[in-house]
Design an enzyme around this catalytic site. Structure first.
Site, PDB file in Angstrom:
ATOM      1  N   ALA A   1    -102.845  59.568 110.800  1.00 27.71           N
ATOM      2  CA  ALA A   1    -104.339  60.238 111.838  1.00 27.71           C
ATOM      3  C   ALA A   1    -104.601  61.643 111.761  1.00 27.71           C
ATOM      4  O   ALA A   1    -103.444  62.042 112.368  1.00 27.71           O
ATOM      5  CB  ALA A   1    -104.640  59.858 112.709  1.00 27.71           C
ATOM      6  N   GLU A   2    -104.984  62.529 111.402  1.00 25.90           N
ATOM      7  CA  GLU A   2    -105.270  64.413 111.675  1.00 25.90           C
ATOM      8  C   GLU A   2    -104.558  64.490 113.632  1.00 25.90           C
ATOM      9  O   GLU A   2    -104.163  65.757 114.036  1.00 25.90           O
ATOM     10  CB  GLU A   2    -106.579  64.380 111.216  1.00 25.90           C
ATOM     11  CG  GLU A   2    -106.532  66.098 111.691  1.00 25.90           C
ATOM     12  CD  GLU A   2    -108.790  66.626 111.644  1.00 25.90           C
ATOM     13  OE1 GLU A   2    -108.466  67.591 111.901  1.00 25.90           O
ATOM     14  OE2 GLU A   2    -108.907  65.699 111.597  1.00 25.90           O
ATOM     15  N   VAL A   3    -105.649  63.674 114.268  1.00 28.85           N
ATOM     16  CA  VAL A   3    -105.599  63.702 115.228  1.00 28.85           C
ATOM     17  C   VAL A   3    -103.812  63.753 116.277  1.00 28.85           C
ATOM     18  O   VAL A   3    -103.674  64.782 117.224  1.00 28.85           O
ATOM     19  CB  VAL A   3    -106.735  63.022 116.276  1.00 28.85           C
ATOM     20  CG1 VAL A   3    -106.174  61.269 116.366  1.00 28.85           C
ATOM     21  CG2 VAL A   3    -106.564  63.307 118.040  1.00 28.85           C
ATOM     22  N   TYR A   4    -103.216  63.432 115.296  1.00 29.64           N
ATOM     23  CA  TYR A   4    -101.978  63.242 116.207  1.00 29.64           C
ATOM     24  C   TYR A   4    -100.625  64.830 115.870  1.00 29.64           C
ATOM     25  O   TYR A   4     -99.985  64.090 115.701  1.00 29.64           O
ATOM     26  CB  TYR A   4    -101.603  61.615 115.600  1.00 29.64           C
ATOM     27  CG  TYR A   4    -101.559  60.367 116.125  1.00 29.64           C
ATOM     28  CD1 TYR A   4    -102.271  60.127 117.795  1.00 29.64           C
ATOM     29  CD2 TYR A   4    -102.443  58.944 115.458  1.00 29.64           C
ATOM     30  CE1 TYR A   4    -102.931  59.619 118.568  1.00 29.64           C
ATOM     31  CE2 TYR A   4    -103.110  58.241 115.677  1.00 29.64           C
ATOM     32  CZ  TYR A   4    -103.391  57.756 117.570  1.00 29.64           C
ATOM     33  OH  TYR A   4    -104.148  57.410 118.244  1.00 29.64           O
ATOM     34  N   ASP A   5    -101.468  65.001 114.355  1.00 27.48           N
ATOM     35  CA  ASP A   5    -100.495  66.161 113.803  1.00 27.48           C
ATOM     36  C   ASP A   5     -99.042  65.224 113.216  1.00 27.48           C
ATOM     37  O   ASP A   5     -99.153  66.572 113.349  1.00 27.48           O
ATOM     38  CB  ASP A   5    -101.047  67.126 114.884  1.00 27.48           C
ATOM     39  CG  ASP A   5     -99.885  68.589 113.832  1.00 27.48           C
ATOM     40  OD1 ASP A   5    -100.437  68.689 113.145  1.00 27.48           O
ATOM     41  OD2 ASP A   5     -99.288  69.216 114.681  1.00 27.48           O
TER      42      ASP A   5
END
Length: 115
Positions: free
Chosen positions: A61-65
């Site tokens: 996920a993008e949000v977790y980088d």
């Protein structure tokens, strides 16, 4: 995970696509609060170990980088791309989904994601 012989069942969809029912996630436990921290080799190695033991559904996920680590792990694992089922999610660029997907693909070093 040493010595495990994992056979993960898959769900076959009407179009013939098979989705492994259990995936290896690179989310909450690996969340990076420092976006400029570079590639986390522990996550890369953990993901490669997961693929060695039959985990071919890889979830990011993008949000977790953690997309960069997932991409490096996929490349280093040498598992054929068509054998993997790769998922990711976008959040910060939700107003521009095509661009968000393009950015995720670039970080993942992939031409496509499966979901």
């Amino acid at each position: 995970m040493a010595g495990l012989d994992v056979k993960i069942p898959a769900l076959k969809l009407n179009d013939g696509t098979s989705i492994p029912l259990i995936g290896y996630g690179t989310g909450t436990a690996w969340y990076k609060s420092d976006a400029g921290g570079g590639v986390d080799r522990k996550l890369v190695e953990a993901t490669k170990t997961a693929t060695k033991h039959g985990y071919y559904h890889l979830d990011g996920a993008e949000v977790y980088d953690t997309e960069a680590e997932l991409g490096v792990a996929i490349k280093e694992s040498k598992v054929p791309r068509e054998k993997l089922f790769v998922t990711t999610k976008v959040i910060t660029n939700i107003k521009d989904i095509p661009n968000a997907i393009d950015m995720s693909l670039k970080k993942l070093h992939l031409d496509y994601v499966d979901l």
